[in-house]
Design a protein around this motif. Structure first.
Motif, PDB file in Angstrom:
ATOM      1  N   VAL A 166       0.830  -1.207   0.000  1.00  0.00           N
ATOM      2  CA  VAL A 166       0.000   0.000   0.000  1.00  0.00           C
ATOM      3  C   VAL A 166       0.866   1.260   0.000  1.00  0.00           C
ATOM      4  CG1 VAL A 166      -1.694   1.334   1.301  1.00  0.00           C
ATOM      5  CG2 VAL A 166      -1.938  -1.149   1.106  1.00  0.00           C
ATOM      6  N   ILE A 167       1.795   1.354   0.953  1.00  0.00           N
ATOM      7  CA  ILE A 167       2.578   2.583   1.116  1.00  0.00           C
ATOM      8  C   ILE A 167       3.565   2.776  -0.030  1.00  0.00           C
ATOM      9  CG2 ILE A 167       4.222   3.779   2.604  1.00  0.00           C
ATOM     10  CD1 ILE A 167       2.907   2.378   4.990  1.00  0.00           C
ATOM     11  N   CYS A 168       4.303   1.732  -0.381  1.00  0.00           N
ATOM     12  CA  CYS A 168       5.316   1.870  -1.438  1.00  0.00           C
ATOM     13  C   CYS A 168       4.676   2.134  -2.792  1.00  0.00           C
ATOM     14  CB  CYS A 168       6.188   0.607  -1.500  1.00  0.00           C
ATOM     15  SG  CYS A 168       7.209   0.353  -0.040  1.00  0.00           S
ATOM     16  N   THR A 169       3.550   1.489  -3.057  1.00  0.00           N
ATOM     17  CA  THR A 169       2.884   1.697  -4.351  1.00  0.00           C
ATOM     18  C   THR A 169       2.369   3.117  -4.477  1.00  0.00           C
ATOM     19  OG1 THR A 169       2.237  -0.637  -4.398  1.00  0.00           O
ATOM     20  CG2 THR A 169       1.093   0.849  -5.894  1.00  0.00           C
ATOM     21  N   MET A 170       1.760   3.642  -3.426  1.00  0.00           N
ATOM     22  CA  MET A 170       1.251   5.017  -3.479  1.00  0.00           C
ATOM     23  C   MET A 170       2.402   6.023  -3.566  1.00  0.00           C
ATOM     24  SD  MET A 170      -1.921   4.792  -0.757  1.00  0.00           S
ATOM     25  CE  MET A 170      -2.546   6.410  -1.186  1.00  0.00           C
ATOM     26  N   GLY A 228      11.305  -1.023  -2.347  1.00  0.00           N
ATOM     27  CA  GLY A 228       9.995  -1.232  -2.950  1.00  0.00           C
ATOM     28  C   GLY A 228       9.486   0.007  -3.656  1.00  0.00           C
ATOM     29  N   THR A 229       9.722   1.188  -3.064  1.00  0.00           N
ATOM     30  CA  THR A 229       9.303   2.436  -3.694  1.00  0.00           C
ATOM     31  C   THR A 229      10.044   2.664  -5.002  1.00  0.00           C
ATOM     32  OG1 THR A 229       8.846   3.391  -1.512  1.00  0.00           O
ATOM     33  CG2 THR A 229       9.098   4.927  -3.350  1.00  0.00           C
ATOM     34  N   PHE A 230      11.341   2.429  -4.994  1.00  0.00           N
ATOM     35  CA  PHE A 230      12.131   2.604  -6.213  1.00  0.00           C
ATOM     36  C   PHE A 230      11.687   1.636  -7.301  1.00  0.00           C
ATOM     37  CE2 PHE A 230      15.799   1.018  -8.654  1.00  0.00           C
ATOM     38  CZ  PHE A 230      16.098   2.159  -9.382  1.00  0.00           C
ATOM     39  N   MET A 231      11.486   0.373  -6.941  1.00  0.00           N
ATOM     40  CA  MET A 231      11.108  -0.625  -7.931  1.00  0.00           C
ATOM     41  C   MET A 231       9.750  -0.322  -8.545  1.00  0.00           C
ATOM     42  SD  MET A 231      10.884  -4.781  -7.604  1.00  0.00           S
ATOM     43  CE  MET A 231       9.360  -4.749  -6.652  1.00  0.00           C
ATOM     44  N   MET A 232       8.756   0.026  -7.717  1.00  0.00           N
ATOM     45  CA  MET A 232       7.436   0.320  -8.247  1.00  0.00           C
ATOM     46  C   MET A 232       7.445   1.616  -9.061  1.00  0.00           C
ATOM     47  SD  MET A 232       5.709  -2.244  -7.487  1.00  0.00           S
ATOM     48  CE  MET A 232       4.249  -1.573  -8.257  1.00  0.00           C
ATOM     49  N   PHE A 282      -5.212   6.138 -10.107  1.00  0.00           N
ATOM     50  CA  PHE A 282      -4.261   5.247  -9.440  1.00  0.00           C
ATOM     51  C   PHE A 282      -4.853   3.854  -9.238  1.00  0.00           C
ATOM     52  CE2 PHE A 282      -2.939   3.466  -5.302  1.00  0.00           C
ATOM     53  CZ  PHE A 282      -1.617   3.191  -5.594  1.00  0.00           C
ATOM     54  N   GLY A 283      -6.073   3.794  -8.707  1.00  0.00           N
ATOM     55  CA  GLY A 283      -6.648   2.504  -8.340  1.00  0.00           C
ATOM     56  C   GLY A 283      -7.206   1.704  -9.503  1.00  0.00           C
ATOM     57  N   ARG A 284      -7.805   2.383 -10.476  1.00  0.00           N
ATOM     58  CA  ARG A 284      -8.500   1.677 -11.554  1.00  0.00           C
ATOM     59  C   ARG A 284      -7.664   1.487 -12.814  1.00  0.00           C
ATOM     60  NH1 ARG A 284     -14.637   4.308 -11.452  1.00  0.00           N
ATOM     61  NH2 ARG A 284     -15.106   3.831  -9.240  1.00  0.00           N
ATOM     62  N   ILE A 285      -6.651   2.332 -12.998  1.00  0.00           N
ATOM     63  CA  ILE A 285      -5.875   2.266 -14.240  1.00  0.00           C
ATOM     64  C   ILE A 285      -4.431   1.853 -13.988  1.00  0.00           C
ATOM     65  CG2 ILE A 285      -5.017   3.605 -16.200  1.00  0.00           C
ATOM     66  CD1 ILE A 285      -7.525   5.333 -15.960  1.00  0.00           C
ATOM     67  N   MET A 286      -3.761   2.547 -13.077  1.00  0.00           N
ATOM     68  CA  MET A 286      -2.330   2.329 -12.889  1.00  0.00           C
ATOM     69  C   MET A 286      -2.009   1.009 -12.193  1.00  0.00           C
ATOM     70  SD  MET A 286      -0.729   4.648 -14.378  1.00  0.00           S
ATOM     71  CE  MET A 286      -0.990   6.252 -15.115  1.00  0.00           C
ATOM     72  N   VAL A 287      -2.683   0.755 -11.080  1.00  0.00           N
ATOM     73  CA  VAL A 287      -2.370  -0.460 -10.321  1.00  0.00           C
ATOM     74  C   VAL A 287      -2.588  -1.735 -11.136  1.00  0.00           C
ATOM     75  CG1 VAL A 287      -3.028  -1.841  -8.298  1.00  0.00           C
ATOM     76  CG2 VAL A 287      -2.712   0.625  -8.074  1.00  0.00           C
ATOM     77  N   PRO A 288      -3.709  -1.875 -11.875  1.00  0.00           N
ATOM     78  CA  PRO A 288      -3.848  -3.102 -12.678  1.00  0.00           C
ATOM     79  C   PRO A 288      -2.762  -3.272 -13.745  1.00  0.00           C
ATOM     80  CG  PRO A 288      -5.971  -2.019 -12.419  1.00  0.00           C
ATOM     81  CD  PRO A 288      -4.943  -1.067 -11.895  1.00  0.00           C
ATOM     82  N   LEU A 289      -2.142  -2.175 -14.175  1.00  0.00           N
ATOM     83  CA  LEU A 289      -1.112  -2.268 -15.212  1.00  0.00           C
ATOM     84  C   LEU A 289       0.255  -2.662 -14.656  1.00  0.00           C
ATOM     85  CD1 LEU A 289      -2.000   0.849 -17.403  1.00  0.00           C
ATOM     86  CD2 LEU A 289      -2.407  -1.562 -17.934  1.00  0.00           C
ATOM     87  N   VAL A 290       0.405  -2.659 -13.337  1.00  0.00           N
ATOM     88  CA  VAL A 290       1.702  -3.012 -12.741  1.00  0.00           C
ATOM     89  C   VAL A 290       1.564  -4.256 -11.868  1.00  0.00           C
ATOM     90  CG1 VAL A 290       2.612  -0.669 -12.835  1.00  0.00           C
ATOM     91  CG2 VAL A 290       1.312  -1.386 -10.830  1.00  0.00           C
ATOM     92  N   LYS A 291       0.712  -5.178 -12.273  1.00  0.00           N
ATOM     93  CA  LYS A 291       0.519  -6.393 -11.478  1.00  0.00           C
ATOM     94  C   LYS A 291       1.796  -7.209 -11.352  1.00  0.00           C
ATOM     95  CE  LYS A 291      -4.449  -7.089 -12.237  1.00  0.00           C
ATOM     96  NZ  LYS A 291      -5.473  -7.993 -12.826  1.00  0.00           N
ATOM     97  N   SER A 292       2.585  -7.275 -12.406  1.00  0.00           N
ATOM     98  CA  SER A 292       3.833  -8.040 -12.329  1.00  0.00           C
ATOM     99  C   SER A 292       4.790  -7.416 -11.323  1.00  0.00           C
ATOM    100  CB  SER A 292       4.490  -8.123 -13.708  1.00  0.00           C
ATOM    101  OG  SER A 292       4.746  -6.825 -14.227  1.00  0.00           O
ATOM    102  N   GLY A 293       4.825  -6.087 -11.279  1.00  0.00           N
ATOM    103  CA  GLY A 293       5.664  -5.418 -10.291  1.00  0.00           C
ATOM    104  C   GLY A 293       5.173  -5.657  -8.881  1.00  0.00           C
ATOM    105  N   LEU A 294       3.860  -5.639  -8.686  1.00  0.00           N
ATOM    106  CA  LEU A 294       3.298  -5.926  -7.366  1.00  0.00           C
ATOM    107  C   LEU A 294       3.629  -7.345  -6.920  1.00  0.00           C
ATOM    108  CD1 LEU A 294      -0.238  -4.255  -7.600  1.00  0.00           C
ATOM    109  CD2 LEU A 294       1.689  -3.514  -6.208  1.00  0.00           C
ATOM    110  N   SER A 295       3.577  -8.292  -7.876  1.00  0.00           N
ATOM    111  CA  SER A 295       3.918  -9.679  -7.542  1.00  0.00           C
ATOM    112  C   SER A 295       5.366  -9.777  -7.084  1.00  0.00           C
ATOM    113  CB  SER A 295       3.684 -10.588  -8.753  1.00  0.00           C
ATOM    114  OG  SER A 295       2.340 -10.560  -9.170  1.00  0.00           O
TER     115      SER A 295
END
Length: 246
Positions: free
Chosen positions: A58-62, A123-127, A153-166
């Motif tokens: 949550v924190i690093c992604t935001m 994590g912040t740098f990687m995301m 952020f929630g509807r467009i960006m986050v779904p596009l970085v699923k591999s990074g979140l994994s």
């Protein structure tokens, strides 16, 4: 490690050493379950790992989204300060973190295990690297459709970085699960320990019960092995796309 966990102490210390035990015994597993509060320690490790993973995601992604896509005063300076954390040994932060936890009255408690790890400069740098690869036209189209920053952020960006979140989840879970130094410093009660420090108590000054120690290590490493095989595709894809090698 697996074969030694089924040996007797004599077989584990035999010279010349043997690979396979003469007879597969469960004595070491029974001993470690009864000699340590193993269920409590296992639960502590799970809770600490899950809370750390959720917090960092949550924190690093935001934070990464803000550094990659938003403009605000001092953005580059703040980001350089965050990156400077990666340039010094982590042991430097042990004393300040301990003082903070002590003043909060959280020594020898479960929250003390995960509170200092809820944010990660790595994590912040990687995301941030993932968010920077997304075309700005997507944001502009979303703004024209009436989306605000949280919706973008929630509807467009986050779904596009699923591999990074994994990849972030796997890196964070591995770090939290294997963390040794911080739990050993901040907690002293056996019931408030995690797996690493708890297993280290099985090592004596003169003699060590190697079968019991290996049995504990086997039980500790199983969740990480399962997680890696379940998320192996996402892990490799995330690391490859982020440009982080090694």
């Amino acid at each position: 490690m697996v074969f030694t966990s089924f040996k007797t102490t004599g077989e584990a210390m035999a010279i010349p050493p043997t690979i396979f035990p003469k007879k597969f015994r469960m004595d070491a597993y029974k001993k470690i379950i009864h000699s340590l509060p193993f269920a409590k320690v296992y639960l502590n490790t799970f809770i600490s790992t899950i809370v750390t993973v959720v917090g960092q995601v949550v924190i690093c992604t935001m934070a990464a989204y803000a550094f990659a896509r938003l403009e605000f005063p001092g953005k580059n300076v703040i980001f350089i300060v965050i990156l400077s954390i990666l340039m010094v040994p982590g042991q430097i932060f042990l004393v300040p973190q301990y003082m903070v936890i002590m003043k909060m009255g959280l020594l020898d408690t479960l929250p003390a295990l995960f509170l200092p790890n809820l944010f990660s400069a790595f994590g912040t740098f990687m995301m941030r690297q993932f968010f920077m690869t997304i075309p700005k036209e997507l944001e502009e189209a979303a703004i024209l459709d009436g989306c605000n920053q949280f919706q973008i952020f929630g509807r467009i960006m986050v779904p596009l970085v699923k591999s990074g979140l994994s990849a972030l989840i796997i890196f964070t879970a591995k770090f939290a699960w294997n963390d040794f130094m911080w739990p050993l410093i901040v907690n002293t009660s056996p019931e408030k320990m995690t797996l690493g420090p708890s297993l280290s108590t099985l090592q004596g000054q003169y003699t060590t019960d190697y079968p019991a120690q290996m049995a504990g290590a086997v039980m500790a490493v199983i969740p990480m092995i399962v997680m890696f095989f379940v998320f192996q595709k996402q892990f490799v894809e995330g690391v490859a796309q982020s440009g982080i090698k090694g």
